[in-house]
Design an enzyme around this catalytic site. Structure first.
Site, short mmCIF file in Angstrom:
data_model
loop_
_atom_site.label_atom_id
_atom_site.label_comp_id
_atom_site.label_asym_id
_atom_site.label_seq_id
_atom_site.Cartn_x
_atom_site.Cartn_y
_atom_site.Cartn_z
N GLY A 46 1.63 -13.20 17.01
CA GLY A 46 1.48 -13.73 15.66
C GLY A 46 2.74 -13.45 14.87
N GLN A 51 8.09 -12.44 7.59
CA GLN A 51 8.75 -11.60 8.61
C GLN A 51 10.08 -12.20 9.05
OE1 GLN A 51 5.05 -11.27 11.23
NE2 GLN A 51 6.00 -9.26 11.52
N CYS A 105 3.16 -4.62 15.61
CA CYS A 105 3.73 -5.53 14.60
C CYS A 105 5.21 -5.70 14.90
CB CYS A 105 3.53 -4.96 13.21
SG CYS A 105 4.19 -6.00 11.90
N LEU A 106 5.68 -6.94 14.93
CA LEU A 106 7.10 -7.18 15.22
C LEU A 106 8.01 -6.52 14.18
CD1 LEU A 106 7.03 -10.94 16.35
CD2 LEU A 106 7.25 -8.92 17.81
N HIS A 147 -4.31 -9.67 10.27
CA HIS A 147 -3.01 -8.98 10.22
C HIS A 147 -1.96 -9.91 9.59
CE1 HIS A 147 0.11 -6.24 12.23
NE2 HIS A 147 0.83 -7.29 11.86
N GLU A 148 -1.93 -11.18 10.03
CA GLU A 148 -0.91 -12.12 9.54
C GLU A 148 -1.19 -12.56 8.10
OE1 GLU A 148 1.61 -12.14 11.31
OE2 GLU A 148 0.73 -11.46 13.19
N HIS A 151 0.09 -10.03 5.93
CA HIS A 151 1.55 -10.15 5.77
C HIS A 151 1.90 -11.08 4.61
CE1 HIS A 151 3.72 -7.91 8.77
NE2 HIS A 151 3.06 -8.43 9.80
ZN LIG Z 1 2.85 -7.77 11.71
#
Ligand SMILES: [Zn+2]
Length: 187
Positions: A46, A51, A105-106, A147-148, A151
């Protein structure tokens, strides 16, 4: 297609509430394609637009059916596995149950921590062309969507952890940055 740079925490854009997408033009569709490419390239399931530095309400998800590759909690193939999703201006209309999943998480490389979320969510969104669609998400898909969506609301997953856990993660991130800075000094 272009691979975009994934921004790591702490960065202000990750704690910025993103604004609605109103123009579904060719430029926007190119950006969505770049987000998918960036997500695949980074090995994520995701990605939220902030991000990659764009504070707009868009996120991409692709969860390959992989048995236990992402988590031992995955048991069987669901309808949302192996589907490439683009959510624009997503809204959670209903939540049910609780689920605890070990999330990564990236924007937090090498950090994996358990977070509690709703086990099922119902989401209304638009696709990259501006067409409205609805999904009912369960399991890892529900976790990933929440989660996204966090963000794009400017919330990172450490905000969903206990104060103790989030301070441990912050220490790990600071240590990683010191190590990376040190490595650069040697060169
Ligand atoms: Zn993340």
């Amino acid at each position: 297609m272009t691979t975009l740079k994934v921004i790591e925490w702490p960065a202000k854009v990750l704690e910025t509430k993103s604004t609605d997408v109103t123009e579904f033009n060719a430029e926007f569709q190119q950006f969505v394609q770049d987000m998918h490419e960036t997500m695949d390239h980074a090995g994520g399931i995701g990605l939220a637009a902030n991000q990659v530095g764009v504070a707009k309400r868009v996120l991409t998800i692709y969860i390959p059916w992989s048995g236990s590759r992402y988590s031992e909690q995955e048991e069987k193939k669901e309808h949302w596995h192996d589907v490439r999703y683009t959510f624009v201006n997503p809204v959670i209309t209903k939540r049910e149950g609780r689920i605890r999943w070990q999330e990564g998480c990236l924007s937090f490389p090498e950090i994996y921590e358990f977070v509690d979320r709703a086990a099922e969510v119902w989401v209304t969104a638009q696709n990259e062309k501006g067409e409205t669609f609805d999904v009912h998400a369960t399991g890892l898909f529900a976790v990933c969507l929440q989660h996204e969506i966090d963000h794009i609301d400017g919330i990172v997953f450490i905000n969903r952890m206990s104060r103790l856990k989030s301070s441990l993660v912050k220490k790990k991130v600071a240590k990683r940055h010191r190590v990376l800075a040190g490595a650069e000094d040697v060169e």
